[in-house]
Design a protein around this motif. Structure first.
Motif, PDB file in Angstrom:
ATOM      1  N   ASP A  77       0.814  -1.226   0.000  1.00  0.00           N
ATOM      2  CA  ASP A  77       0.000   0.000   0.000  1.00  0.00           C
ATOM      3  C   ASP A  77       0.844   1.271   0.000  1.00  0.00           C
ATOM      4  O   ASP A  77       0.324   2.356  -0.250  1.00  0.00           O
ATOM      5  N   LEU A  78       2.136   1.134   0.310  1.00  0.00           N
ATOM      6  CA  LEU A  78       2.995   2.333   0.307  1.00  0.00           C
ATOM      7  C   LEU A  78       3.054   2.971  -1.075  1.00  0.00           C
ATOM      8  O   LEU A  78       3.309   4.160  -1.213  1.00  0.00           O
ATOM      9  N   SER A  79       2.801   2.196  -2.115  1.00  0.00           N
ATOM     10  CA  SER A  79       2.863   2.724  -3.488  1.00  0.00           C
ATOM     11  C   SER A  79       1.461   2.994  -4.051  1.00  0.00           C
ATOM     12  O   SER A  79       1.292   3.073  -5.268  1.00  0.00           O
ATOM     13  N   ARG A  80       0.479   3.169  -3.161  1.00  0.00           N
ATOM     14  CA  ARG A  80      -0.927   3.205  -3.594  1.00  0.00           C
ATOM     15  C   ARG A  80      -1.265   4.296  -4.610  1.00  0.00           C
ATOM     16  O   ARG A  80      -2.255   4.193  -5.311  1.00  0.00           O
ATOM     17  N   GLY A  81      -0.435   5.343  -4.692  1.00  0.00           N
ATOM     18  CA  GLY A  81      -0.716   6.413  -5.662  1.00  0.00           C
ATOM     19  C   GLY A  81       0.003   6.233  -6.994  1.00  0.00           C
ATOM     20  O   GLY A  81      -0.085   7.095  -7.860  1.00  0.00           O
ATOM     21  N   ILE A  82       0.704   5.105  -7.163  1.00  0.00           N
ATOM     22  CA  ILE A  82       1.548   4.940  -8.362  1.00  0.00           C
ATOM     23  C   ILE A  82       0.938   3.904  -9.307  1.00  0.00           C
ATOM     24  O   ILE A  82       0.733   2.751  -8.926  1.00  0.00           O
ATOM     25  N   THR A  83       0.654   4.317 -10.545  1.00  0.00           N
ATOM     26  CA  THR A  83       0.243   3.343 -11.559  1.00  0.00           C
ATOM     27  C   THR A  83       0.653   3.828 -12.945  1.00  0.00           C
ATOM     28  O   THR A  83       0.796   5.026 -13.178  1.00  0.00           O
ATOM     29  N   GLY A  84       0.868   2.873 -13.852  1.00  0.00           N
ATOM     30  CA  GLY A  84       1.289   3.197 -15.218  1.00  0.00           C
ATOM     31  C   GLY A  84       2.728   3.680 -15.281  1.00  0.00           C
ATOM     32  O   GLY A  84       3.173   4.245 -16.275  1.00  0.00           O
ATOM     33  N   GLU A  85       3.505   3.390 -14.253  1.00  0.00           N
ATOM     34  CA  GLU A  85       4.859   3.946 -14.099  1.00  0.00           C
ATOM     35  C   GLU A  85       5.920   2.882 -14.372  1.00  0.00           C
ATOM     36  O   GLU A  85       5.676   1.695 -14.201  1.00  0.00           O
ATOM     37  N   THR A  86       7.113   3.357 -14.764  1.00  0.00           N
ATOM     38  CA  THR A  86       8.268   2.459 -14.851  1.00  0.00           C
ATOM     39  C   THR A  86       9.327   2.965 -13.879  1.00  0.00           C
ATOM     40  O   THR A  86       9.749   4.122 -13.970  1.00  0.00           O
ATOM     41  N   ILE A  87       9.724   2.101 -12.947  1.00  0.00           N
ATOM     42  CA  ILE A  87      10.783   2.464 -12.000  1.00  0.00           C
ATOM     43  C   ILE A  87      12.075   1.765 -12.426  1.00  0.00           C
ATOM     44  O   ILE A  87      12.095   0.544 -12.600  1.00  0.00           O
TER      45      ILE A  87
END
Ligand code: NAD
Length: 258
Positions: free
Chosen positions: A237-247
């Motif tokens: 859930d720490l990344s709950r605001g991240i989508t469609g991204e490449t890290i």
């Protein structure tokens, strides 16, 4: 909000052996308390995957076959998963393949069959599994795939796999757009080069690793464990605001101009 994955179940697709990046991801998720379901391609790999799964803290992993080129098999795999666990919270797609003889020399020599094969296994497969996984992610979820810098820039010998990764990267964005309303996030990790079975097929791989050691900001190559821990963040859930991204998990190599 923390990194715990207690009471959550994740599907890990693409463990071939202990060097697989998928295995690095499995270890990170398992340490965070997740239950894991492994899928493998071909009977030859079943023993490897079962033996590795037995080394995890939790003894309730499932191991199922799933050839990603076969829609019926994908469907039946996810039906079996549904029957066993009901709900899943995420999926790690760690699958790619291209003909070795097309991973050297000029990209221009790629055959139609080789092009379609690389795209089928390395790119379309993400869409195929996302379609089936959606029905099991009724509490929302996180899908993570693995990509490489060769999809963004021309890297010697990566050739048709680079073009397939560019297609995979675009799929991540379109899938993120489709699945966001269901609370499902879709992201990619662009890993630096790691010596795995799949990497063996890429021409002159040793000199690629040497270049990373010499030039990357962190002056070292990437490990499966580093990719695993980033996958853990993306599954949590720490990344709950991240989508469609490449890290990028690549010792910073991708920021360099040459
Ligand atoms: P790997 O050989 O350990 O894993 C590749 C997996 O793909 C294997 O488990 C193989 O069985 C599976 N696969 C191939 N065809 C399949 C099919 N038809 N159905 C189901 N599974 C199939 O190698 P890896 O390097 O861990 O590769 C995992 C992912 O990481 C790939 O997408 C690869 O492109 C990506 N990646 C690797 C590196 C690297 O340097 N190793 C860097 C960036 C991204």
């Amino acid at each position: 909000m923390n990194l715990s994955l207690e009471n959550r179940t994740y599907v890990i697709m693409g463990v071939a052996n202990k060097r697989s990046i998928a295995w690095g991801i499995a270890q990170s998720l398992s340490k965070a308390g997740a239950r894991l379901i492994f899928t493998y391609a071909g009977e030859r790999l079943e023993k490897n995957v079962r033996e590795l799964a037995e080394t995890l803290e939790r003894s309730d992993s499932l191991v199922l076959p799933c050839d990603i080129t076969n829609d019926d098999e994908i469907k039946s795999t996810f039906e079996k998963i549904k029957g066993e666990v009901g709900v899943i919270h995420g999926l790690a797609h760690c699958i790619a393949f291209a003909n070795t003889d097309e991973l050297k020399g000029e990209y221009l020599n790629t055959t139609r069959d080789g092009f379609l094969l690389a795209h089928n296994i390395s790119s379309y497969s993400l869409t195929a599994v996302a379609k089936e996984a959606r029905g099991l992610m009724i509490e929302g979820g996180s899908i993570v795939t693995l990509t490489y810098l060769g999809g963004e820039r021309v890297l010697q010998n990566y050739n048709v796999m680079g073009v397939a990764k560019a297609s995979l990267d675009a799929s991540v964005k379109y899938l993120a757009s489709d699945l966001g309303k269901d609370g499902i996030r879709v992201n990619a990790i662009s890993a630096g080069p790691i010596r795995t079975l799949a990497a063996k097929g890429i021409g002159d791989f040793n000199s690629i690793l040497k270049q990373i050691e010499e030039k990357s900001p962190l002056r070292r190559t990437t490990t499966p464990e580093e990719v695993g821990d980033t996958a853990l963040f993306l599954m949590s859930d720490l990344s709950r605001g991240i989508t469609g991204e490449t890290i990028h998990v690549d010792s910073g190599y991708s920021i360099l101009g040459n």
